[in-house]
Design a protein around this motif. Structure first.
Motif, short mmCIF file in Angstrom:
data_model
loop_
_atom_site.label_atom_id
_atom_site.label_comp_id
_atom_site.label_asym_id
_atom_site.label_seq_id
_atom_site.Cartn_x
_atom_site.Cartn_y
_atom_site.Cartn_z
N VAL A 115 -7.26 -7.33 -29.82
CA VAL A 115 -8.46 -6.63 -29.32
C VAL A 115 -8.18 -5.80 -28.08
O VAL A 115 -8.42 -4.59 -28.05
CB VAL A 115 -9.58 -7.66 -29.01
N PHE A 162 -14.37 -16.70 -27.60
CA PHE A 162 -13.78 -15.72 -28.52
C PHE A 162 -13.45 -16.36 -29.86
O PHE A 162 -13.62 -15.75 -30.92
CB PHE A 162 -12.52 -15.11 -27.90
N PRO A 201 -17.57 -15.27 -31.07
CA PRO A 201 -17.19 -14.00 -30.42
C PRO A 201 -18.36 -13.08 -30.13
O PRO A 201 -18.28 -12.26 -29.22
CB PRO A 201 -16.23 -13.36 -31.43
N ARG A 216 -14.19 -4.68 -25.01
CA ARG A 216 -13.77 -4.19 -26.32
C ARG A 216 -14.65 -4.73 -27.43
O ARG A 216 -14.97 -4.01 -28.38
CB ARG A 216 -12.30 -4.59 -26.58
N LEU A 217 -15.05 -6.00 -27.36
CA LEU A 217 -15.93 -6.54 -28.39
C LEU A 217 -17.29 -5.85 -28.38
O LEU A 217 -17.97 -5.77 -29.41
CB LEU A 217 -16.09 -8.05 -28.21
N ALA A 251 -19.26 -10.40 -26.49
CA ALA A 251 -19.50 -8.95 -26.41
C ALA A 251 -20.58 -8.66 -25.39
O ALA A 251 -21.75 -9.01 -25.58
CB ALA A 251 -19.90 -8.41 -27.78
N ASN A 260 -17.49 -2.72 -27.60
CA ASN A 260 -17.15 -1.31 -27.84
C ASN A 260 -17.52 -0.43 -26.65
O ASN A 260 -17.95 0.72 -26.81
CB ASN A 260 -17.84 -0.78 -29.10
#
Length: 257
Positions: A97, A151, A155, A80-81, A159, A83
């Motif tokens: 998140v 995180f 963070p 998710r970080l 990702a 995307n």
């Protein structure tokens, strides 16, 4: 593989396939939220397949549960970080998140794949949990601690794009498992093909009704009714995740045979 199945197993296999097609059609027409579609499409066949087992229930449930609790959350957060993917969510998100719906989906994914594998392929043999189980729990715990610590501190380091994520969680461990136990190769293809079809049907329906979408950058994409569909996902999820899941189960939990 089909010739080795009993008549009862063939009937049950056909029922699972027909149910998935019917349930996905129902979801496409009904267009419920993602959480409801998970309950409709995946829960009934998963529970039924699990019920058919006699000897492997405890091993499968324990491994699926701990993999969902320790392994799936950091993977979801990394994705998710970066995307890499997203889904429609009505439940609170983990750390704001990761959608909890995906963790439910992850559990059913692990749980059904392994129940299917034991029942249709591995003959549902009795046996104790391997002593190697503690090693995968250690690896899970390290991944969990590293990702959740970073995180809050950095963070940006968490990702991980789709390809690197596949290398970290699938290609490297899968390469080790199948290199050390090559005889597992012949046991994975039937389950892999079945679930590739299940995932494809469900994923396309989910894409069309807005339950899933792909907002990131991918190597190869096609467009389905105006929606981006990454072919990377076909290779990584359909043809890597199932073999590595089965390989990890055999290597760390079952008997490697």
């Amino acid at each position: 593989m089909l010739k080795h199945l009993s008549t009862l197993q063939k009937k049950r296999l056909a029922f699972l396939a027909v149910y998935i097609i019917f349930a996905c059609f129902l979801v496409y027409v009904w267009q419920p939220v993602y959480l409801v579609s998970i309950l409709v499409v995946l829960v009934p066949p998963t529970l039924l397949n699990f019920y058919w087992l006699k000897h492997s229930r405890y091993k499968i449930f324990l491994f699926s549960l701990l993999t969902t609790l320790l392994f799936a959350p950091p993977v979801e957060i990394m994705a998710r970080l970066a995307n890499a993917w997203d889904v429609q969510s009505v439940l609170p998100r983990l750390l704001g998140v990761a959608p909890l719906e995906n963790l439910i989906f992850a559990f059913l994914n692990f749980f059904w794949v392994l129940s299917f594998y034991e029942y249709f392929v591995d003959k549902d043999k009795p046996g104790k949990i391997s002593e190697r189980f503690r090693f995968i729990l250690l690896l899970y715990s390290l991944l969990f601690l590293v990702v959740f610590s970073l995180f809050f501190v950095a963070p940006g380091l968490v990702a991980v794009n789709y390809y690197l994520l596949a290398v970290i969680i699938l290609i490297v461990p899968g390469g080790f498992i199948f290199y050390s136990t090559p005889k597992l190769f012949k046991k994975i293809w039937f389950t892999t093909i079945f679930f590739a079809l299940v995932f494809f049907i469900y994923e396309v329906v989910s894409l069309l009704i807005g339950s899933w979408w792909w907002p990131g950058n991918y190597l190869f994409t096609v467009t389905i009714s105006g929606h981006i569909f990454p072919l990377d996902d076909v290779f990584i999820w359909y043809f890597l995740s199932t073999p590595v899941l089965i390989g990890g189960y055999e290597f760390f939990v079952d008997d490697k045979k």
